[in-house]
Enzyme design. Structure first.
Site, short mmCIF file in Angstrom:
data_model
loop_
_atom_site.label_atom_id
_atom_site.label_comp_id
_atom_site.label_asym_id
_atom_site.label_seq_id
_atom_site.Cartn_x
_atom_site.Cartn_y
_atom_site.Cartn_z
N GLY A 23 -50.60 22.11 14.43
CA GLY A 23 -49.78 23.30 14.42
C GLY A 23 -48.62 23.17 15.38
O GLY A 23 -48.49 22.18 16.12
N GLY A 25 -46.02 25.74 17.95
CA GLY A 25 -45.63 27.02 18.50
C GLY A 25 -44.24 26.95 19.07
O GLY A 25 -43.51 25.97 18.87
N GLY A 26 -43.86 27.99 19.79
CA GLY A 26 -42.52 28.03 20.34
C GLY A 26 -42.27 27.02 21.44
O GLY A 26 -41.13 26.62 21.68
N MET A 27 -43.34 26.59 22.12
CA MET A 27 -43.17 25.73 23.28
C MET A 27 -43.74 24.33 23.11
O MET A 27 -43.39 23.42 23.87
CB MET A 27 -43.79 26.39 24.50
CG MET A 27 -43.08 27.67 24.92
SD MET A 27 -43.79 28.45 26.39
CE MET A 27 -45.15 29.35 25.66
N ALA A 28 -44.62 24.14 22.14
CA ALA A 28 -45.28 22.84 22.01
C ALA A 28 -45.76 22.60 20.59
O ALA A 28 -45.92 23.54 19.81
CB ALA A 28 -46.47 22.75 22.98
N VAL A 30 -49.00 20.69 18.59
CA VAL A 30 -50.37 20.25 18.88
C VAL A 30 -50.85 19.28 17.80
O VAL A 30 -50.63 19.51 16.61
CB VAL A 30 -51.33 21.45 19.02
CG1 VAL A 30 -51.33 22.31 17.78
CG2 VAL A 30 -52.74 21.00 19.36
N ASP A 138 -48.51 34.40 28.45
CA ASP A 138 -48.44 34.39 26.99
C ASP A 138 -49.80 34.72 26.38
O ASP A 138 -50.28 34.03 25.48
CB ASP A 138 -47.95 33.02 26.49
CG ASP A 138 -47.48 33.05 25.04
OD1 ASP A 138 -47.19 34.16 24.52
OD2 ASP A 138 -47.38 31.98 24.42
#
Length: 267
Positions: A23, A25-28, A30, A138
């Protein structure tokens, strides 16, 4: 993404074997990986390049060490961290199961008992972290993993590593540190300190959503959502779901106060 996968596999050869992307996200991003030394599946998270550039390897690796010391049954532990071919990464257990977001999408509302139980688990995790000076920043359903041992909070690593960036550095990345619907007014407005009471507000939003079926503030645009977060009082839980106990509804209302000083002092 295949180029990133190939580069990481080459750089981490002998340590980790990345299988696929799980997946983003906004920062990383995975990845599912094999920890070759310990013969186990792990989740390897790679910081977005613009964030990695803003933070820097030394700062990232220094700050994230603190996360490794957050040992608690309701906190997803940190196994490893490092730099590989310019990528900054950290490694966590691969937890099979679902996130709270998955469950909410399937069920809508949770029972009061289940909502309280999950909130208590997350509150224990945050209490442990806050006592050690770590603010998550978060808290949201996607960062709460549900398993046989209860709820576990993920992604303390990113939050701590980025906490030392100033507003100008954050703006330059073009990435929001946090998820708007769950961010406290002080985090959205960028004014005043972001401390444990901000995480408390975010947990209140999560609890509200578990009880009601949606977050307290929704809007078709980000601008509209921000305006509501900063100016409108949160609706009462009981106005939507009258069977919620009065004391619980009152607690939710208090933690969703715009003024951190009127919330509870701690999680």
């Amino acid at each position: 993404m295949p180029d990133t996968l190939d580069r990481l596999n080459a750089a981490l050869e002998g340590r980790y074997d990345l299988e696929c992307r799980l997946g983003e996200g906004g920062m990383a991003t995975v990845f599912l990986a094999d920890d070759l030394k310990h013969e186990r599946k792990v989740a390897l998270k790679v910081l977005k390049p613009e964030l990695a550039a803003a933070v820097g390897a030394d700062r990232f690796l220094g700050e994230i060490k603190t996360t490794a010391n957050l040992q608690h049954p309701h906190i997803l532990p940190l196994f490893d961290s490092g730099e590989a071919d310019g990528f900054l990464f950290f490694v966590m257990p691969y937890v099979q199961g679902e996130t709270l977001r998955d469950r909410l999408e399937r069920e809508g509302q949770l029972t009061v008992a289940d909502a309280v139980r999950i909130t208590e688990d997350v509150a224990e995790a945050l209490t442990h972290a806050h006592a050690r000076g770590v603010i998550h920043r978060d808290i949201k359903p996607a960062n709460i993993l549900l398993g046989d041992g209860g709820a576990m909070v993920a992604d303390f690593g990113i939050a701590l590593a980025l906490s030392s960036l100033d507003a100008a550095q954050i703006t330059a990345t073009g990435i929001s540190l946090g998820t708007p619907a769950y961010m406290s007014p002080e985090q959205v407005g960028g004014e005043g300190p972001v401390d444990g009471r901000s995480d408390l507000y975010s947990l209140g939003v999560v609890l509200y959503e578990m009880l009601v079926g949606e977050a307290p503030f929704t809007a078709p645009t980000l601008q509209g959502l921000m305006a509501k977060l900063l100016t409108e009082p949160a609706p009462s839980v009981r106005s939507v779901r009258p069977e919620v106990p009065k004391a619980l509804a009152a607690a939710v209302g208090r933690v969703l106060d715009k003024d951190p000083g009127r919330r509870f002092d701690s999680v």
